[in-house]
Enzyme design. Structure first.
Site, PDB file in Angstrom:
ATOM      1  CD  GLU A 112      -5.271 -33.631 -14.283  1.00 50.74           C
ATOM      2  OE1 GLU A 112      -4.206 -34.034 -13.582  1.00 50.74           O
ATOM      3  OE2 GLU A 112      -6.049 -33.067 -13.700  1.00 50.74           O
ATOM      4  CD  GLU A 172      -6.241 -35.778  -9.931  1.00 53.58           C
ATOM      5  OE1 GLU A 172      -5.570 -35.656  -8.941  1.00 53.58           O
ATOM      6  OE2 GLU A 172      -5.672 -35.949 -10.992  1.00 53.58           O
TER       7      GLU A 172
END
EC number: 3.2.1.21
Length: 506
Positions: free
Chosen positions: A413, A200
């Site tokens: 995720e 991320e």
């Protein structure tokens, strides 16, 4: 520019033509393991700072998250930190046993950079105790038939590099990250066959350098007067640039030195929500396209074309760094797979471009919101930002397929949280519903051609949830932080166990 918009609109039309409804009011979907390809990977995920603990043990150096949470506890909702967390540094065998018990065949974890290189670079020396810990974890996983998926950077920049040259604000970090990646490949690559360079990068940029609510807590003063320093109009783009180059350098060293012998794959884990137009007007549709350009495309486009998205180039102008011809060549095609972290979606509405108090958040000239006409896009989990919209995971995956040359993808995720209470809470039916609906959408995307190879539930354990501390819980397994970090599988863990053993879920 017009051509870019038209191509994006074609993608949106294709997604609409393949639309399926995700009715949040219907009963929980019933899934079977056989609904997914035979070689589909099911796993769970964690990150080093959130679960390991042992922050000041066995030669580990501090990271920016140690500094941020320990020096400024007021920046964490409950004043906590990750110095102990889930104590996985000592209890990793219990974690692996839980993965095996549930039936997962993969585990995504991250390596603490400063546990390997306490000062972040080779000059500061290699910490053998850190090497030993990850060797032990990897070997324990393999002994249970669980594939290790290793992430090399999950937000925990070594504090020594932050002090030396500003961490990812400094171009020097590209070489230091390359050296760190080299050490990881050399020591673990004989057994780790799936690597992620970064987790991320968008969150690092937005929350660490625009909003200033995550480490290192930098932003423009007009955004948040509590920020120590920063500039939300320039620093995020510098940091993002160096993150992208660090990724490229790591992939390059793997392909040059290790690929032939180790035969592994290297990717990156990117997060984004799906952005729907606030209305069906052309302006709002283009606003949604710009919102995607400044989030998912921001880091995906350079890896595919060696360039930034056109919308970013047009809107950011001189504040956006430029890739040299050599850098573009290094970046183009620098992935074997793409990890997608998906939780929620938003609406995007066209607004005039800001000329005052400019930051990365204002540059897309789009207002992003979780509700339309006062109605949320979906039910809210514990975190304010997590509005549940399962169809978004399907749309994002198909967007990546159609726009970026049909990459191999993993959902690295996906999950939802609940509030912490003083009681052990195991009956997490809402989490079961969340996973069932999102997996149904993933399966649908696969059925129309998306090349999705696996799914990782976030998270295996309740853990230190960054600025929220321990006030929310994402785990399939309840962790009692007041009683030696004892682990208690929740109902969602049992749901996955039944799914992976081919039983119909009730």
């Amino acid at each position: 520019m017009r051509g870019n918009y038209l191509s994006l609109l074609v993608v949106l039309i294709v997604l609409a033509s393949n639309d399926v409804l995700a009715n949040n009011n219907s009963s929980t979907p019933k899934l079977r393991r056989s609904d997914f390809p035979e070689d589909f990977i099911f796993g769970s995920a964690t990150s080093a700072y959130q679960v390991e603990g042992g922050a000041h043990e066995d030669g580990r150096g501090p990271s920016i998250w140690d500094t941020f949470s320990e020096k400024y506890p007021e920046k964490i909702k409950d004043g906590s930190n990750g110095s102990v967390a889930d104590n996985s540094y000592h209890l990793y065998k219990e974690d692996v046993a839980l993965l095996h018990q549930i039936g997962f065949n993969a585990y995504r974890f991250s390596i603490s950079w400063s546990r390997i290189l306490p000062r972040g670079n080779l000059k500061g020396g290699i910490n053998q105790a850190g090497i030993d810990y990850y060797n032990n974890l990897i070997n324990e996983l393999l002994s249970k038939g669980i594939k290790p998926f290793a992430t090399m950077f999950h937000w925990d920049t070594p504090q020594a590099l932050e002090d030396a040259y500003g961490g990812f604000r400094g171009a020097e970090i590209v070489n230091d990250f390359r050296d760190y990646a080299d050490i990881c490949f050399k020591n673990f690559g004989d057994r780790v066959k799936h690597w992620m360079t970064l987790n991320e990068p968008l969150t690092v940029v937005q929350q660490g350098y625009v909003a200033g609510v995550m480490a290192p807590g930098r932003c423009s003063k007009f955004t948040n007067p509590n920020c120590t320093d920063g500039n939300g109009a320039t620093e995020p783009y510098i940091v993002g640039h160096n993150l992208i180059l660090s990724h490229g350098a790591a992939v390059q060293v793997y392909r040059e030195k290790y690929k032939a012998s180790q035969q592994g794959q290297v990717g990156i884990a990117l997060n984004a929500g799906w952005n729907l137009p606030y209305t069906e007007s052309p302006k709002d549709r283009l606003a949604a396209a710009r919102a995607m350009a400044f989030t998912f495309d921001y880091f995906m486009e350079p890896l595919v074309t060696g360039k930034y998205p056109v919308d970013m180039v047009n809107n950011v102008k001189g504040r956006l760094p430029i890739f040299t011809a050599q850098q573009s060549k290094m970046l183009k095609g620098s992935y074997d797979f793409i990890g997608i972290n998906y939780y929620s979606s938003t609406y995007a509405k066209d607004v005039p471009c800001s000329t005052k108090d400019v930051t990365m958040f204002s540059d897309p000239c789009a207002s992003v919101t979780g509700e339309r006409d006062g109605v949320p896009i979906g039910p809210k989990a514990a975190s304010d930002w997590l509005l549940i919209y399962p169809k978004g995971i399907r749309d994002l995956v198909l967007y990546a397929k159609y726009k970026f040359k049909d990459p191999v993808m993993y959902i690295t995720e996906n999950g939802r949280d609940e509030f912490s209470t003083n009681k052990i809470f195991l009956k997490d039916g809402d989490r079961i519903d969340y996973y069932a609906r999102h997996l149904e959408m993933v399966q649908d995307a696969i059925s129309v051609g998306a090349n999705v190879k696996g799914f990782f539930a976030w998270s295996l354990l309740d853990n230190f949830e960054w600025a929220m501390g321990y006030t929310v819980r994402f785990g399939l397994v309840y962790v009692d932080f007041k009683d030696g970090c004892k682990r208690y599988p929740k109902k969602s863990a049992e749901w996955f166990r039944k799914l992976l053993n081919e039983k119909k879920n009730d």
